[in-house]
Design an enzyme around this catalytic site. Structure first.
Site, PDB file in Angstrom:
ATOM      1  N   GLU A  60       0.810  -1.270   0.026  1.00 13.09           N
ATOM      2  CA  GLU A  60      -0.097   0.004   0.011  1.00 13.09           C
ATOM      3  C   GLU A  60       0.862   1.360  -0.030  1.00 13.09           C
ATOM      4  O   GLU A  60       0.386   2.296  -0.192  1.00 13.09           O
ATOM      5  CB  GLU A  60      -0.823  -0.017   1.359  1.00 13.09           C
ATOM      6  CG  GLU A  60      -1.775  -1.073   1.116  1.00 13.09           C
ATOM      7  CD  GLU A  60      -1.552  -2.430   1.508  1.00 13.09           C
ATOM      8  OE1 GLU A  60      -2.356  -3.465   1.308  1.00 13.09           O
ATOM      9  OE2 GLU A  60      -0.477  -2.586   2.383  1.00 13.09           O
ATOM     10  N   ALA A  82       8.661  -3.408   5.588  1.00 15.16           N
ATOM     11  CA  ALA A  82       9.502  -4.539   5.686  1.00 15.16           C
ATOM     12  C   ALA A  82       8.857  -5.710   5.325  1.00 15.16           C
ATOM     13  O   ALA A  82       7.657  -6.108   5.644  1.00 15.16           O
ATOM     14  CB  ALA A  82       9.515  -4.712   7.350  1.00 15.16           C
ATOM     15  N   ILE A  84       9.336  -9.786   4.520  1.00 22.17           N
ATOM     16  CA  ILE A  84      10.086 -10.898   4.741  1.00 22.17           C
ATOM     17  C   ILE A  84       9.570 -12.118   4.053  1.00 22.17           C
ATOM     18  O   ILE A  84       8.652 -12.482   4.026  1.00 22.17           O
ATOM     19  CB  ILE A  84      10.216 -11.195   6.323  1.00 22.17           C
ATOM     20  CG1 ILE A  84      10.488  -9.766   7.113  1.00 22.17           C
ATOM     21  CG2 ILE A  84      10.909 -12.276   6.841  1.00 22.17           C
ATOM     22  CD1 ILE A  84      10.525  -9.634   8.556  1.00 22.17           C
ATOM     23  N   HIS A  90       4.409 -14.803  -2.775  1.00 28.39           N
ATOM     24  CA  HIS A  90       3.845 -13.583  -2.207  1.00 28.39           C
ATOM     25  C   HIS A  90       5.118 -12.266  -1.825  1.00 28.39           C
ATOM     26  O   HIS A  90       4.663 -11.349  -2.474  1.00 28.39           O
ATOM     27  CB  HIS A  90       3.348 -13.688  -0.627  1.00 28.39           C
ATOM     28  CG  HIS A  90       2.572 -12.505  -0.180  1.00 28.39           C
ATOM     29  ND1 HIS A  90       1.356 -12.050  -0.751  1.00 28.39           N
ATOM     30  CD2 HIS A  90       3.016 -11.815   0.806  1.00 28.39           C
ATOM     31  CE1 HIS A  90       1.090 -10.926   0.052  1.00 28.39           C
ATOM     32  NE2 HIS A  90       2.059 -10.667   0.958  1.00 28.39           N
ATOM     33  N   PHE A 115      13.958   5.376  -0.352  1.00 27.61           N
ATOM     34  CA  PHE A 115      13.395   3.962  -0.258  1.00 27.61           C
ATOM     35  C   PHE A 115      13.968   3.129   0.859  1.00 27.61           C
ATOM     36  O   PHE A 115      15.028   2.925   1.050  1.00 27.61           O
ATOM     37  CB  PHE A 115      14.073   3.338  -1.656  1.00 27.61           C
ATOM     38  CG  PHE A 115      13.246   1.912  -1.684  1.00 27.61           C
ATOM     39  CD1 PHE A 115      11.792   1.726  -2.186  1.00 27.61           C
ATOM     40  CD2 PHE A 115      13.885   0.614  -1.543  1.00 27.61           C
ATOM     41  CE1 PHE A 115      11.313   0.575  -2.699  1.00 27.61           C
ATOM     42  CE2 PHE A 115      13.370  -0.279  -1.735  1.00 27.61           C
ATOM     43  CZ  PHE A 115      12.041  -0.533  -2.023  1.00 27.61           C
TER      44      PHE A 115
END
Length: 161
Positions: A60, A82, A84, A90, A115
């Site tokens: 988002e 973050a 992981i 995904h 970023f």
């Protein structure tokens, strides 16, 4: 993780800049560290016109960044997240969507985006980059520094008419 070769960034006088930090909410401990680092950088630079926008996850980040950049609400953005790796693709989709989306927003609007989206294989790697006590890196701070330095650089470039 490289951890080496980072430039020393000195954005100069950026106290007049309006900066938004757009931060994901997933991985709360990591995100708290990243957000603290970004805000510490803004404090040290004397940026007082700033605010934080929280979104659910890294996917988002681009839509929130796009709204702020297109409305010219800010001079620079810092995107923090973050992602992981898990056992499904995904991870790849979210990392690509965040990276491409944020790049598109920056290029299309001319508003620089620092970023600060971590793309890690493990939680331990993310914690090591989050700027927490014992972390080897502070990617939130670095992302804010990059946004400020780029905004200052763009401000000083001649504008073609």
């Amino acid at each position: 993780m490289s951890g080496t070769g980072a430039p020393t960034l000195r954005p100069g006088d950026v106290t007049d800049l309006r900066v938004a930090v757009v931060a994901a909410s997933w991985h709360e401990q990591v995100m708290n560290g990243l957000l603290d680092g970004a805000l510490r950088c803004l404090d040290e630079a004397g940026v007082t016109k700033r605010f934080v926008v929280r979104v659910p996850g890294s996917f988002e980040l681009p839509v929130a960044a796009a709204r702020l950049a297109r409305d010219r609400t800010v001079d620079a953005l810092v995107a923090l997240g973050a992602v992981i790796r898990g056992g499904t693709p995904h991870f790849d989709y979210v990392c690509q969507a965040a990276t491409v989306g944020l790049t598109h927003v920056a290029v299309e609007t001319g508003v620089p985006i620092g970023f600060g989206v971590l793309t890690c294989d493990t939680v331990e790697q993310a914690l090591d980059r989050a700027g927490l006590a014992g972390s080897r890196e502070d990617r939130g701070y670095e992302a804010a520094q990059a946004a400020l330095t780029t905004a200052a650089t763009l401000r000083d470039l001649p504008v073609s008419r």
